[in-house]
Design a protein around this motif. Sequence first.
Motif, PDB file in Angstrom:
ATOM      1  N   VAL A 147       0.839  -1.204   0.000  1.00  0.00           N
ATOM      2  CA  VAL A 147       0.000   0.000   0.000  1.00  0.00           C
ATOM      3  C   VAL A 147       0.876   1.256   0.000  1.00  0.00           C
ATOM      4  CG1 VAL A 147      -1.648   1.340   1.367  1.00  0.00           C
ATOM      5  CG2 VAL A 147      -1.992  -1.112   1.067  1.00  0.00           C
ATOM      6  N   SER A 148       1.968   1.213   0.739  1.00  0.00           N
ATOM      7  CA  SER A 148       2.892   2.348   0.763  1.00  0.00           C
ATOM      8  C   SER A 148       3.452   2.626  -0.632  1.00  0.00           C
ATOM      9  CB  SER A 148       4.040   2.077   1.745  1.00  0.00           C
ATOM     10  OG  SER A 148       3.566   1.908   3.062  1.00  0.00           O
ATOM     11  N   TRP A 149       3.824   1.566  -1.339  1.00  0.00           N
ATOM     12  CA  TRP A 149       4.341   1.708  -2.706  1.00  0.00           C
ATOM     13  C   TRP A 149       3.267   2.265  -3.640  1.00  0.00           C
ATOM     14  CZ3 TRP A 149       8.900   1.440  -5.273  1.00  0.00           C
ATOM     15  CH2 TRP A 149      10.006   0.944  -4.580  1.00  0.00           C
ATOM     16  N   VAL A 150       2.069   1.733  -3.559  1.00  0.00           N
ATOM     17  CA  VAL A 150       1.000   2.154  -4.476  1.00  0.00           C
ATOM     18  C   VAL A 150       0.675   3.634  -4.291  1.00  0.00           C
ATOM     19  CG1 VAL A 150      -1.445   1.882  -5.044  1.00  0.00           C
ATOM     20  CG2 VAL A 150      -0.013  -0.144  -4.723  1.00  0.00           C
ATOM     21  N   ILE A 151       0.498   4.064  -3.043  1.00  0.00           N
ATOM     22  CA  ILE A 151       0.167   5.462  -2.781  1.00  0.00           C
ATOM     23  C   ILE A 151       1.317   6.375  -3.214  1.00  0.00           C
ATOM     24  CG2 ILE A 151      -0.395   7.163  -1.005  1.00  0.00           C
ATOM     25  CD1 ILE A 151      -1.751   4.966   0.570  1.00  0.00           C
ATOM     26  N   SER A 152       2.551   5.960  -2.947  1.00  0.00           N
ATOM     27  CA  SER A 152       3.713   6.773  -3.308  1.00  0.00           C
ATOM     28  C   SER A 152       3.837   6.917  -4.821  1.00  0.00           C
ATOM     29  CB  SER A 152       4.989   6.153  -2.727  1.00  0.00           C
ATOM     30  OG  SER A 152       4.933   6.099  -1.322  1.00  0.00           O
ATOM     31  N   VAL A 153       3.615   5.816  -5.539  1.00  0.00           N
ATOM     32  CA  VAL A 153       3.679   5.860  -7.007  1.00  0.00           C
ATOM     33  C   VAL A 153       2.612   6.795  -7.564  1.00  0.00           C
ATOM     34  CG1 VAL A 153       3.258   4.511  -9.101  1.00  0.00           C
ATOM     35  CG2 VAL A 153       4.768   3.609  -7.325  1.00  0.00           C
ATOM     36  N   LEU A 154       1.394   6.677  -7.052  1.00  0.00           N
ATOM     37  CA  LEU A 154       0.298   7.518  -7.540  1.00  0.00           C
ATOM     38  C   LEU A 154       0.543   8.990  -7.213  1.00  0.00           C
ATOM     39  CD1 LEU A 154      -2.803   5.296  -6.660  1.00  0.00           C
ATOM     40  CD2 LEU A 154      -1.737   5.633  -8.904  1.00  0.00           C
ATOM     41  N   ASN A 155       1.047   9.251  -6.016  1.00  0.00           N
ATOM     42  CA  ASN A 155       1.329  10.635  -5.635  1.00  0.00           C
ATOM     43  C   ASN A 155       2.410  11.243  -6.524  1.00  0.00           C
ATOM     44  OD1 ASN A 155       1.596  13.048  -3.826  1.00  0.00           O
ATOM     45  ND2 ASN A 155       3.567  12.098  -3.416  1.00  0.00           N
ATOM     46  N   SER A 156       3.494  10.510  -6.763  1.00  0.00           N
ATOM     47  CA  SER A 156       4.572  11.006  -7.608  1.00  0.00           C
ATOM     48  C   SER A 156       4.090  11.238  -9.032  1.00  0.00           C
ATOM     49  CB  SER A 156       5.739  10.007  -7.615  1.00  0.00           C
ATOM     50  OG  SER A 156       6.226   9.804  -6.313  1.00  0.00           O
ATOM     51  N   LEU A 157       3.238  10.337  -9.505  1.00  0.00           N
ATOM     52  CA  LEU A 157       2.685  10.485 -10.853  1.00  0.00           C
ATOM     53  C   LEU A 157       1.831  11.741 -10.948  1.00  0.00           C
ATOM     54  CD1 LEU A 157       2.411   9.230 -13.675  1.00  0.00           C
ATOM     55  CD2 LEU A 157       0.448   7.926 -12.810  1.00  0.00           C
ATOM     56  N   LEU A 158       0.991  11.972  -9.940  1.00  0.00           N
ATOM     57  CA  LEU A 158       0.147  13.160  -9.928  1.00  0.00           C
ATOM     58  C   LEU A 158       0.982  14.436  -9.946  1.00  0.00           C
ATOM     59  CD1 LEU A 158      -2.540  14.681  -9.546  1.00  0.00           C
ATOM     60  CD2 LEU A 158      -2.279  14.331  -7.073  1.00  0.00           C
ATOM     61  N   GLN A 159       1.996  14.500  -9.081  1.00  0.00           N
ATOM     62  CA  GLN A 159       2.832  15.703  -9.007  1.00  0.00           C
ATOM     63  C   GLN A 159       3.581  15.938 -10.317  1.00  0.00           C
ATOM     64  OE1 GLN A 159       2.638  17.783  -6.669  1.00  0.00           O
ATOM     65  NE2 GLN A 159       2.345  16.830  -4.681  1.00  0.00           N
ATOM     66  N   SER A 160       4.061  14.872 -10.946  1.00  0.00           N
ATOM     67  CA  SER A 160       4.791  14.999 -12.209  1.00  0.00           C
ATOM     68  C   SER A 160       3.868  15.453 -13.329  1.00  0.00           C
ATOM     69  CB  SER A 160       5.453  13.673 -12.577  1.00  0.00           C
ATOM     70  OG  SER A 160       6.358  13.264 -11.567  1.00  0.00           O
ATOM     71  N   LEU A 161       2.657  14.914 -13.373  1.00  0.00           N
ATOM     72  CA  LEU A 161       1.695  15.326 -14.394  1.00  0.00           C
ATOM     73  C   LEU A 161       1.283  16.783 -14.203  1.00  0.00           C
ATOM     74  CD1 LEU A 161      -0.597  12.144 -14.617  1.00  0.00           C
ATOM     75  CD2 LEU A 161       1.115  12.917 -16.276  1.00  0.00           C
ATOM     76  N   MET A 162       1.231  17.233 -12.956  1.00  0.00           N
ATOM     77  CA  MET A 162       0.907  18.631 -12.689  1.00  0.00           C
ATOM     78  C   MET A 162       1.999  19.553 -13.225  1.00  0.00           C
ATOM     79  SD  MET A 162      -2.046  18.908 -11.248  1.00  0.00           S
ATOM     80  CE  MET A 162      -1.932  20.582 -10.610  1.00  0.00           C
ATOM     81  N   VAL A 163       3.244  19.116 -13.161  1.00  0.00           N
ATOM     82  CA  VAL A 163       4.345  19.913 -13.696  1.00  0.00           C
ATOM     83  C   VAL A 163       4.273  19.957 -15.224  1.00  0.00           C
ATOM     84  CG1 VAL A 163       6.862  20.054 -13.923  1.00  0.00           C
ATOM     85  CG2 VAL A 163       5.840  19.485 -11.720  1.00  0.00           C
ATOM     86  N   LEU A 164       3.835  18.877 -15.832  1.00  0.00           N
ATOM     87  CA  LEU A 164       3.745  18.824 -17.299  1.00  0.00           C
ATOM     88  C   LEU A 164       2.823  19.898 -17.864  1.00  0.00           C
ATOM     89  CD1 LEU A 164       3.622  14.992 -18.122  1.00  0.00           C
ATOM     90  CD2 LEU A 164       5.368  16.634 -18.840  1.00  0.00           C
ATOM     91  N   ARG A 165       1.856  20.327 -17.092  1.00  0.00           N
ATOM     92  CA  ARG A 165       0.899  21.319 -17.587  1.00  0.00           C
ATOM     93  C   ARG A 165       1.459  22.736 -17.558  1.00  0.00           C
ATOM     94  NH1 ARG A 165      -1.239  24.046 -13.255  1.00  0.00           N
ATOM     95  NH2 ARG A 165      -2.962  24.882 -14.496  1.00  0.00           N
ATOM     96  N   LEU A 166       2.605  22.940 -16.907  1.00  0.00           N
ATOM     97  CA  LEU A 166       3.180  24.269 -16.759  1.00  0.00           C
ATOM     98  C   LEU A 166       3.951  24.688 -17.999  1.00  0.00           C
ATOM     99  CD1 LEU A 166       4.511  24.064 -13.092  1.00  0.00           C
ATOM    100  CD2 LEU A 166       2.392  25.124 -13.872  1.00  0.00           C
ATOM    101  N   THR A 167       4.044  25.993 -18.172  1.00  0.00           N
ATOM    102  CA  THR A 167       4.845  26.577 -19.246  1.00  0.00           C
ATOM    103  C   THR A 167       6.108  27.169 -18.643  1.00  0.00           C
ATOM    104  OG1 THR A 167       2.898  27.116 -20.553  1.00  0.00           O
ATOM    105  CG2 THR A 167       4.906  28.314 -21.065  1.00  0.00           C
ATOM    106  N   PHE A 168       7.251  26.863 -19.254  1.00  0.00           N
ATOM    107  CA  PHE A 168       8.538  27.345 -18.767  1.00  0.00           C
ATOM    108  C   PHE A 168       9.219  28.210 -19.820  1.00  0.00           C
ATOM    109  CE2 PHE A 168       8.886  24.944 -14.889  1.00  0.00           C
ATOM    110  CZ  PHE A 168       8.105  23.827 -15.102  1.00  0.00           C
ATOM    111  N   CYS A 169      10.196  28.982 -19.346  1.00  0.00           N
ATOM    112  CA  CYS A 169      11.059  29.694 -20.278  1.00  0.00           C
ATOM    113  C   CYS A 169      12.079  28.709 -20.855  1.00  0.00           C
ATOM    114  CB  CYS A 169      11.759  30.845 -19.573  1.00  0.00           C
ATOM    115  SG  CYS A 169      10.606  32.078 -18.927  1.00  0.00           S
ATOM    116  N   THR A 170      12.805  29.135 -21.858  1.00  0.00           N
ATOM    117  CA  THR A 170      13.636  28.197 -22.621  1.00  0.00           C
ATOM    118  C   THR A 170      14.775  27.601 -21.800  1.00  0.00           C
ATOM    119  OG1 THR A 170      14.859  30.106 -23.455  1.00  0.00           O
ATOM    120  CG2 THR A 170      13.113  29.201 -24.857  1.00  0.00           C
ATOM    121  N   VAL A 171      15.435  28.388 -20.951  1.00  0.00           N
ATOM    122  CA  VAL A 171      16.523  27.878 -20.114  1.00  0.00           C
ATOM    123  C   VAL A 171      16.275  28.352 -18.679  1.00  0.00           C
ATOM    124  CG1 VAL A 171      18.991  27.834 -19.666  1.00  0.00           C
ATOM    125  CG2 VAL A 171      18.161  27.930 -22.015  1.00  0.00           C
TER     126      VAL A 171
END
Length: 309
Positions: A147-171
């Motif tokens: 259960v610890s692994w499953v929740i941790s994997v899902l949480n990390s996936l959520l946080q990473s997907l949230m970053v994917l939606r952001l717009t960044f400058c080139t460098v």
Amino acid sequence: MEASNGTQISDFLLLGFSEGPELQPLIFGLFLSMYLITVFGNLLLVLAVASDSHLHTPMYFFLANLSFVDICFTSTTIPKMLWNIQTQDNVINYAGCLSQMYFFLLYAQLDVFLLTVMAYDRFMAICQPLHYMVIMNPQLCGLLVLVSWVISVLNSLLQSLMVLRLTFCTVLEIPHFFCELNQVVGRACSDTFLNDLVIYFNTVLLAGAPLAGIVYSYSKIVSTICGISSAQGKYKAFSTCASHISIVSLFYSTGLGVYLSSAAPQSPHSSAVASVMYTVVTPMLNPFIYSLRNKDIKLALKRIIGVPV
């Protein structure tokens, strides 16, 4: 700089601890030493638990899992930092930064959950000793880790997907030695309100709630120990918890220090320096804290390295 979609970012620059070239050999040697000690120390602890049948108990099962996660936790950040120093190149590409952030969050969250599970194990051992082996059976222990692994994997996936939606400058320059979530989100060109909200609730729910569980477990443990009549019995009960209390105190106090240093108007490298405590120092000290205070671990380690017992 011209803004572009997050998936088109080419590079991030990890500034690390110091831009002075004269300090880089010292930093490289120091962190290489700490990394090797962490890996070999925790690996020996895993091998000791796996090879000694006397250590096939819930407490040591969770400890072996913690040591394995600590190896992965440290390996997520330090090798890349050492490579950057050796090549004198602080660049990490977008995919590499996102991957590093994902695995860092995964193993950090696993550390939190495993420390909480270990507190529950000590609670059952001291407060319910007659039912301990019945309740903490192999099936429950395996389920708690799963259960610890499953929740941790899902949480990390959520946080990473949230970053994917952001717009960044080139460098982007990150005053850190790895792609830390708050640092990356803080350098986005687009609105980060939703990301900040998710990070806040994540911290409260997945870090604060386990800490509350640990505090509750130890409040019950202390109450039970105070009810033991003999001084020897009190010492024996407390000694089984001392190592775990030390690791929990180190992990949470240093983690809190990171967020306090990030909020304070200090040097841009202060957060990176503070992060060393819970990303490197705590995993490195884990096997020493448990082996120095535990006779069973000492005997198992002596058997592994061939020392007569």
